[in-house]
Design an enzyme around this catalytic site. Structure first.
Site, PDB file in Angstrom:
ATOM      1  N   THR A  17       4.804   8.721   3.399  1.00  0.00           N
ATOM      2  CA  THR A  17       4.847  10.194   3.305  1.00  0.00           C
ATOM      3  C   THR A  17       6.291  10.589   3.249  1.00  0.00           C
ATOM      4  O   THR A  17       7.086  10.278   4.018  1.00  0.00           O
ATOM      5  CB  THR A  17       4.339  10.466   4.904  1.00  0.00           C
ATOM      6  OG1 THR A  17       2.989  10.321   4.830  1.00  0.00           O
ATOM      7  CG2 THR A  17       4.355  12.224   5.081  1.00  0.00           C
ATOM      8  N   ASN A  72       0.864  -1.161  -0.141  1.00  0.00           N
ATOM      9  CA  ASN A  72      -0.078  -0.136  -0.031  1.00  0.00           C
ATOM     10  C   ASN A  72       1.072   1.385   0.014  1.00  0.00           C
ATOM     11  O   ASN A  72       2.057   1.302   0.571  1.00  0.00           O
ATOM     12  CB  ASN A  72      -0.991   0.056   1.085  1.00  0.00           C
ATOM     13  CG  ASN A  72      -0.320   0.328   2.211  1.00  0.00           C
ATOM     14  OD1 ASN A  72      -0.438   1.915   2.570  1.00  0.00           O
ATOM     15  ND2 ASN A  72       0.102  -0.098   3.243  1.00  0.00           N
ATOM     16  N   ASN A 122       5.945  -1.465  11.149  1.00  0.00           N
ATOM     17  CA  ASN A 122       5.277  -1.070  10.362  1.00  0.00           C
ATOM     18  C   ASN A 122       5.523  -1.984   8.874  1.00  0.00           C
ATOM     19  O   ASN A 122       6.087  -2.918   9.130  1.00  0.00           O
ATOM     20  CB  ASN A 122       5.693   0.541   9.857  1.00  0.00           C
ATOM     21  CG  ASN A 122       4.323   1.153   9.398  1.00  0.00           C
ATOM     22  OD1 ASN A 122       3.823   0.750   8.609  1.00  0.00           O
ATOM     23  ND2 ASN A 122       4.297   2.606  10.021  1.00  0.00           N
ATOM     24  N   SER A 138       5.916   5.372   8.475  1.00  0.00           N
ATOM     25  CA  SER A 138       5.269   4.873   7.136  1.00  0.00           C
ATOM     26  C   SER A 138       6.203   5.299   6.029  1.00  0.00           C
ATOM     27  O   SER A 138       6.475   6.190   5.956  1.00  0.00           O
ATOM     28  CB  SER A 138       3.900   5.847   7.288  1.00  0.00           C
ATOM     29  OG  SER A 138       3.437   5.685   5.524  1.00  0.00           O
ATOM     30  N   LYS A 177       5.948   3.891  16.844  1.00  0.00           N
ATOM     31  CA  LYS A 177       5.697   2.756  16.023  1.00  0.00           C
ATOM     32  C   LYS A 177       6.975   2.732  14.918  1.00  0.00           C
ATOM     33  O   LYS A 177       7.308   3.838  14.349  1.00  0.00           O
ATOM     34  CB  LYS A 177       4.526   2.700  15.177  1.00  0.00           C
ATOM     35  CG  LYS A 177       4.293   1.644  14.239  1.00  0.00           C
ATOM     36  CD  LYS A 177       2.931   1.453  13.695  1.00  0.00           C
ATOM     37  CE  LYS A 177       2.656   0.404  12.823  1.00  0.00           C
ATOM     38  NZ  LYS A 177       1.178  -0.033  12.555  1.00  0.00           N
TER      39      LYS A 177
HETATM   40  C1  LIG Z   1      -3.703  -0.814   3.613  1.00  0.00           C
HETATM   41  C2  LIG Z   1      -2.786  -0.420   4.713  1.00  0.00           C
HETATM   42  C3  LIG Z   1      -2.699   0.740   5.406  1.00  0.00           C
HETATM   43  C4  LIG Z   1      -2.002   1.101   6.568  1.00  0.00           C
HETATM   44  N1  LIG Z   1      -2.251   2.321   7.085  1.00  0.00           N
HETATM   45  C5  LIG Z   1      -1.355   2.560   8.188  1.00  0.00           C
HETATM   46  C6  LIG Z   1      -1.373   3.680   8.914  1.00  0.00           C
HETATM   47  O1  LIG Z   1      -2.218   4.717   8.479  1.00  0.00           O
HETATM   48  N2  LIG Z   1      -0.754   3.818  10.051  1.00  0.00           N
HETATM   49  C7  LIG Z   1       0.120   2.937  10.523  1.00  0.00           C
HETATM   50  O2  LIG Z   1       0.918   2.995  11.517  1.00  0.00           O
HETATM   51  N3  LIG Z   1       0.255   1.535   9.817  1.00  0.00           N
HETATM   52  C8  LIG Z   1      -0.495   1.423   8.917  1.00  0.00           C
HETATM   53  N4  LIG Z   1      -0.407   0.204   8.357  1.00  0.00           N
HETATM   54  C9  LIG Z   1       0.481  -0.651   8.962  1.00  0.00           C
HETATM   55  C10 LIG Z   1      -0.354  -1.821   9.701  1.00  0.00           C
HETATM   56  O3  LIG Z   1      -0.601  -1.218  10.886  1.00  0.00           O
HETATM   57  C11 LIG Z   1       0.729  -2.926  10.085  1.00  0.00           C
HETATM   58  O4  LIG Z   1       1.913  -2.287  10.906  1.00  0.00           O
HETATM   59  C12 LIG Z   1       1.584  -3.718   8.913  1.00  0.00           C
HETATM   60  O5  LIG Z   1       0.481  -3.748   7.820  1.00  0.00           O
HETATM   61  C13 LIG Z   1       2.138  -4.620   9.321  1.00  0.00           C
HETATM   62  O6  LIG Z   1       1.061  -5.680   9.811  1.00  0.00           O
HETATM   63  P1  LIG Z   1       0.404  -6.943   8.934  1.00  0.00           P
HETATM   64  O7  LIG Z   1       1.505  -7.632   8.229  1.00  0.00           O
HETATM   65  O8  LIG Z   1      -0.524  -7.430   9.759  1.00  0.00           O
HETATM   66  O9  LIG Z   1      -0.473  -6.092   7.884  1.00  0.00           O
HETATM   67  C14 LIG Z   1      -1.234  -0.007   7.207  1.00  0.00           C
HETATM   68  C15 LIG Z   1      -1.147  -1.333   6.555  1.00  0.00           C
HETATM   69  C16 LIG Z   1      -1.921  -1.714   5.261  1.00  0.00           C
HETATM   70  C17 LIG Z   1      -1.803  -2.875   4.736  1.00  0.00           C
END
Ligand SMILES: Cc1cc2nc3c(=O)[nH]c(=O)nc-3n(C[C@H](O)[C@H](O)[C@H](O)COP(=O)(O)O)c2cc1C
Length: 343
Positions: free
Chosen positions: A183, A115, A247, A180, A218
């Site tokens: 940004t 993403n 993240n 992230s 984070k």
């Molecule tokens: C579509 C999408 C949007 C995300 N948006 C954010 C966000 O706005 N802020 C943030 O800290 N992490 C964001 N994340 C990261 C998730 O919170 C998480 O840290 C990361 O996806 C790893 O976990 P997972 O493998 O279970 O998805 C996003 C992840 C995805 C897939």
């Protein structure tokens, strides 16, 4: 059931289907009898799952990670799936549209997502107002905060302060998101001096009155060992409550998906992230001598994955991509696994 409808859902654009499902959930939840049905199907309430951490009581250690409900739109509906806590955001001071679409991609061969949403959100005022109206029924809500794209890094601190102040009364803990990849320049704030400054100022503000909120940081999975050493030093020095690791990653190592997909820019999440995020958790836990609590996130798609993160040093865990691939039944399966009960 989810595995049967998943091929159909996966035919649609991932962002569209996300809105469709969350919107559908809202409607479904208003139908008489649906809530108790969801509760009995998905929730697992057991006192052995309860955790107390940084002064908060979690009914279980599994949360929904940030990004899924950025605007705190669907907390009541998502809570029906049995999460112990839900993290909203990332929220920025001003509303912003995020990057151009398409900006979310499925990599089914890898059980992964890429993403580059870019902190699309309705802004902190709208989100704070919505949270103030919520009937939270004891659910722990985390507020994940960031800076607007138009704010230069030199002024980032004031964006974090604005979000912190505005959300203070309506969230149970804060997450400072400097990790992230979507940004431009944001991750430079993970460098020692800017990071220490942001956390120090927020923590001073946090501790100035009787009531305070746990502040967590984070971090990205792409940090080097020496950067992780800096993180440990900063967390211990500023005495913030803990770290969320991790993240999404900018690495594309070991993917099976075709280049057309894997070369999309953005953050990779899901199974390919699991190993690295566990390594980061283990490094932080070992090298800080368990000096602070860690929330583990990255590639949890099963109870075994969650337990692995906890054995590496996480006190709580979160899911995002696993929830998309495995469906809502994943929550109960993970919690059963934690209790040592067969699904
Ligand atoms: C579509 C999408 C949007 C995300 N948006 C954010 C966000 O706005 N802020 C943030 O800290 N992490 C964001 N994340 C990261 C998730 O919170 C998480 O840290 C990361 O996806 C790893 O976990 P997972 O493998 O279970 O998805 C996003 C992840 C995805 C897939």
């Amino acid at each position: 059931m989810y595995q049967i409808i998943k091929p159909l859902l996966f035919k649609f654009d991932p962002e569209q289907i996300h809105h469709l499902i969350t919107g559908g959930l809202r409607v479904a939840n208003r139908i008489w009898g649906v809530k108790p049905l969801l509760k009995s199907s998905f929730q697992l309430n057991d006192t052995r799952l309860e955790r107390e951490l940084f002064g908060l009581k979690f009914k279980n250690p599994l949360g929904l990670a940030a990004g899924f409900d950025k605007n705190a739109d669907f907390i009541e509906e998502l809570a029906e799936f049995g999460f112990g806590f839900i993290e909203i955001g990332t929220v920025t001071p001003l509303p912003q549209p995020g990057n151009d679409k398409p900006r979310m991609f499925r990599l089914p061969e890898d059980d992964a997502l890429i993403n580059r949403m870019g902190f699309n959100n309705q802004g902190v005022d709208v989100v704070a107002h919505r949270l103030s109206k919520l009937d939270r029924k004891g659910l722990i809500i985390g507020g994940n905060i960031g800076k607007n794209k138009i704010t230069p890094n030199e002024d980032a601190l004031s964006d974090y302060i604005k979000c912190f102040d505005r959300l203070f009364d309506v969230v149970n803990y804060f997450v400072v998101n400097v990790s992230s990849p979507n940004t431009p320049g944001l991750r430079d704030l993970q460098e020692k001096e800017p990071l220490k400054n942001i956390l120090k100022v927020l923590q001073q503000r946090n501790l100035k009155d009787d009531i305070s909120r746990p502040i967590l940081l984070k971090i990205a999975p792409d940090l080097t060992d020496s950067q992780l050493d800096d993180i440990i030093e900063i967390v211990l020095e500023t005495k913030i409550a803990g770290v969320i690791a991790t993240n999404t990653t900018i690495s594309r190592e070991g993917l099976s998906s075709p280049d057309t997909l894997s070369k999309e820019t953005g953050g990779l999440s899901g199974k390919p992230l699991a190993k690295r995020s566990t390594e980061v958790i283990r490094y932080l836990s070992t090298n800080s001598n368990k000096g602070f609590p860690i929330i583990g996130v990255g590639g949890i798609h099963s109870a075994e994955d969650a337990i692995e993160k906890m054995e590496a040093g996480a006190s709580l865990v979160q899911v995002y991509t696993g929830f998309v691939y495995e469906g809502p039944g994943l929550v109960k399966r993970i919690l059963k696994g934690m209790l040592g009960v067969e699904s």
